[in-house]
Design a protein around this motif. Structure first.
Motif, PDB file in Angstrom:
ATOM      1  N   TYR A 122     -58.846  17.518  15.703  1.00  0.00           N
ATOM      2  CA  TYR A 122     -58.222  18.816  15.459  1.00  0.00           C
ATOM      3  C   TYR A 122     -59.329  19.786  15.066  1.00  0.00           C
ATOM      4  CZ  TYR A 122     -58.514  17.365  10.546  1.00  0.00           C
ATOM      5  OH  TYR A 122     -58.955  16.934   9.323  1.00  0.00           O
ATOM      6  N   THR A 123     -58.992  21.076  14.972  1.00  0.00           N
ATOM      7  CA  THR A 123     -60.015  22.088  14.689  1.00  0.00           C
ATOM      8  C   THR A 123     -60.377  22.052  13.209  1.00  0.00           C
ATOM      9  OG1 THR A 123     -58.197  23.682  14.635  1.00  0.00           O
ATOM     10  CG2 THR A 123     -59.569  23.642  16.610  1.00  0.00           C
ATOM     11  N   TYR A 124     -61.303  21.161  12.890  1.00  0.00           N
ATOM     12  CA  TYR A 124     -61.780  20.976  11.534  1.00  0.00           C
ATOM     13  C   TYR A 124     -62.928  21.937  11.222  1.00  0.00           C
ATOM     14  CZ  TYR A 124     -63.165  18.383   7.328  1.00  0.00           C
ATOM     15  OH  TYR A 124     -63.447  18.024   6.043  1.00  0.00           O
ATOM     16  N   PHE A 125     -63.527  22.478  12.271  1.00  0.00           N
ATOM     17  CA  PHE A 125     -64.606  23.464  12.159  1.00  0.00           C
ATOM     18  C   PHE A 125     -65.865  22.861  11.548  1.00  0.00           C
ATOM     19  CE2 PHE A 125     -62.321  27.070  13.695  1.00  0.00           C
ATOM     20  CZ  PHE A 125     -61.013  26.872  13.324  1.00  0.00           C
ATOM     21  N   ASN A 126     -66.116  21.603  11.778  1.00  0.00           N
ATOM     22  CA  ASN A 126     -67.399  20.993  11.438  1.00  0.00           C
ATOM     23  C   ASN A 126     -68.135  20.812  12.759  1.00  0.00           C
ATOM     24  OD1 ASN A 126     -69.396  19.824   9.938  1.00  0.00           O
ATOM     25  ND2 ASN A 126     -68.494  17.776  10.039  1.00  0.00           N
ATOM     26  N   MET A 127     -69.117  21.656  13.021  1.00  0.00           N
ATOM     27  CA  MET A 127     -69.687  21.786  14.378  1.00  0.00           C
ATOM     28  C   MET A 127     -71.028  21.090  14.475  1.00  0.00           C
ATOM     29  SD  MET A 127     -68.668  25.715  14.980  1.00  0.00           S
ATOM     30  CE  MET A 127     -66.965  26.211  15.097  1.00  0.00           C
ATOM     31  N   ASP A 128     -71.055  19.911  15.068  1.00  0.00           N
ATOM     32  CA  ASP A 128     -72.262  19.105  15.004  1.00  0.00           C
ATOM     33  C   ASP A 128     -73.114  19.102  16.261  1.00  0.00           C
ATOM     34  OD1 ASP A 128     -71.061  15.684  15.570  1.00  0.00           O
ATOM     35  OD2 ASP A 128     -70.451  17.595  16.480  1.00  0.00           O
ATOM     36  N   LYS A 154     -58.448  37.959  20.585  1.00  0.00           N
ATOM     37  CA  LYS A 154     -57.058  37.518  20.746  1.00  0.00           C
ATOM     38  C   LYS A 154     -56.341  38.407  21.757  1.00  0.00           C
ATOM     39  CE  LYS A 154     -55.469  35.980  16.953  1.00  0.00           C
ATOM     40  NZ  LYS A 154     -54.926  35.878  15.568  1.00  0.00           N
ATOM     41  N   TRP A 177     -74.322  21.582  19.654  1.00  0.00           N
ATOM     42  CA  TRP A 177     -74.290  22.903  20.279  1.00  0.00           C
ATOM     43  C   TRP A 177     -74.977  22.827  21.634  1.00  0.00           C
ATOM     44  CZ3 TRP A 177     -73.310  27.780  17.439  1.00  0.00           C
ATOM     45  CH2 TRP A 177     -72.808  27.564  16.152  1.00  0.00           C
ATOM     46  N   TRP A 196     -67.693  33.062  15.511  1.00  0.00           N
ATOM     47  CA  TRP A 196     -66.772  32.096  16.109  1.00  0.00           C
ATOM     48  C   TRP A 196     -65.783  32.858  16.979  1.00  0.00           C
ATOM     49  CZ3 TRP A 196     -61.425  31.738  15.333  1.00  0.00           C
ATOM     50  CH2 TRP A 196     -60.815  30.602  15.899  1.00  0.00           C
ATOM     51  N   TYR A 237     -72.052  30.047  23.097  1.00  0.00           N
ATOM     52  CA  TYR A 237     -72.336  28.638  22.890  1.00  0.00           C
ATOM     53  C   TYR A 237     -71.051  27.812  22.972  1.00  0.00           C
ATOM     54  CZ  TYR A 237     -76.876  29.945  20.795  1.00  0.00           C
ATOM     55  OH  TYR A 237     -78.138  30.438  20.559  1.00  0.00           O
ATOM     56  N   VAL A 242     -68.642  29.782  20.365  1.00  0.00           N
ATOM     57  CA  VAL A 242     -69.258  30.652  19.362  1.00  0.00           C
ATOM     58  C   VAL A 242     -70.214  31.577  20.107  1.00  0.00           C
ATOM     59  CG1 VAL A 242     -70.794  30.757  17.355  1.00  0.00           C
ATOM     60  CG2 VAL A 242     -69.081  28.927  17.528  1.00  0.00           C
ATOM     61  N   ALA A 257     -56.945  28.413  18.717  1.00  0.00           N
ATOM     62  CA  ALA A 257     -57.124  29.487  17.743  1.00  0.00           C
ATOM     63  C   ALA A 257     -58.160  30.468  18.272  1.00  0.00           C
ATOM     64  CB  ALA A 257     -57.562  28.925  16.398  1.00  0.00           C
ATOM     65  N   TYR A 258     -57.973  31.724  17.870  1.00  0.00           N
ATOM     66  CA  TYR A 258     -58.857  32.777  18.371  1.00  0.00           C
ATOM     67  C   TYR A 258     -59.262  33.721  17.241  1.00  0.00           C
ATOM     68  CZ  TYR A 258     -56.911  31.333  22.868  1.00  0.00           C
ATOM     69  OH  TYR A 258     -56.529  30.605  23.964  1.00  0.00           O
TER      70      TYR A 258
END
Lengths: 120, 110
Positions: free
Chosen positions: A103-109, A65, A111, A47, A95, A37, A59-60
């Motif tokens: 998997y890319t769940y996008f819960n970012m705990d 991309k 940093w 992101w 970051y 990020v 993923a981009y």
């Protein structure tokens, strides 16, 4: 202690390349997806890219991309971002971020503190 | 993917409550219960304070709560404290398997 430490930032000319690295500690790195990020100084978060635990899924953001490539080495507990064709608008603090799923769940705990990229 | 819409700034006095909104579309906020909120004090990295719309990590006080209605998510901070002064960002998973952030809201504790 769970920790992410980025490196590899610096000053680079437009059109050139940089490779960012992130070393993880304090957790089982290969259990989790990871992300990059970025944040332009004084501005909001964007992101950039994400990768699954086993590198099968990547993923981009549209803005990077075809120019940036995310990768990881689970044996080295490391995440990378290969940045080619750099543009002035890529100037930002980057970051390294941990996901809470494989998997890319996008819960970012978690940093990191970030590494600064300047394109000029 | 356009950024989610947040108010640029909000303010409140100690002890009061404030709410920050985050508006997206049916392709992100409205389509998934994968909305997060991050707190970023000046000069520091963002910190997760709400995930999956209304869940709190163990390190976050009960004063912080999240909700969602349609395409708009909200973060409410009750019993404002001086240490809550920071920038706050929402984020949401999208139909394109990407993540979109809000533009950020600066919270000032008067």
């Amino acid at each position: 202690e769970v920790q992410l430490v980025e490196s590899g930032g610096g000053l680079e000319q437009p059109g050139r390349s940089l490779r960012l690295s992130c070393v993880a500690s304090g957790f089982t790195f290969d259990d989790y997806a990871m992300h990059w990020v970025r944040q332009v100084s004084g501005k909001g978060l964007e992101w950039v890219s994400g990768i699954t635990w086993n590198s099968a899924g990547r993923a981009y953001a549209d803005s990077v991309k075809g120019r940036f490539t995310i990768s990881r080495d689970n044996a080295k507990k490391s995440l990378y971002l290969q940045m080619n064709g750099l543009r002035a608008e890529d100037t930002a603090l980057y970051y390294c971020v941990k996901d809470t799923r494989g998997y890319t769940y996008f819960n970012m705990d978690v940093w990191g503190k970030g590494t600064t990229v300047t394109v000029s | 993917q356009s950024a989610l819409t947040q108010p640029p700034s909000v303010s409140g006095s100690p002890g009061q409550s404030v709410t920050i909104s985050c508006t997206g579309s049916s392709s992100d906020v409205g389509g998934y219960d994968r909305v997060s909120w991050f707190q970023q004090p000046p000069g520091t990295a963002p910190r997760l304070i709400i995930f999956e719309v209304n869940s709190r990590p163990s390190w976050v006080p009960y004063r912080f709560s999240g909700s969602k209605s349609g395409n708009t998510a909200s973060l409410t901070i009750s019993g404002l404290q001086a240490e809550d002064e920071a920038d706050y960002y929402c984020s949401s998973y999208t139909t394109r398997n990407t993540l979109v952030f809000g533009g950020g809201t600066k919270l000032t504790v008067l």
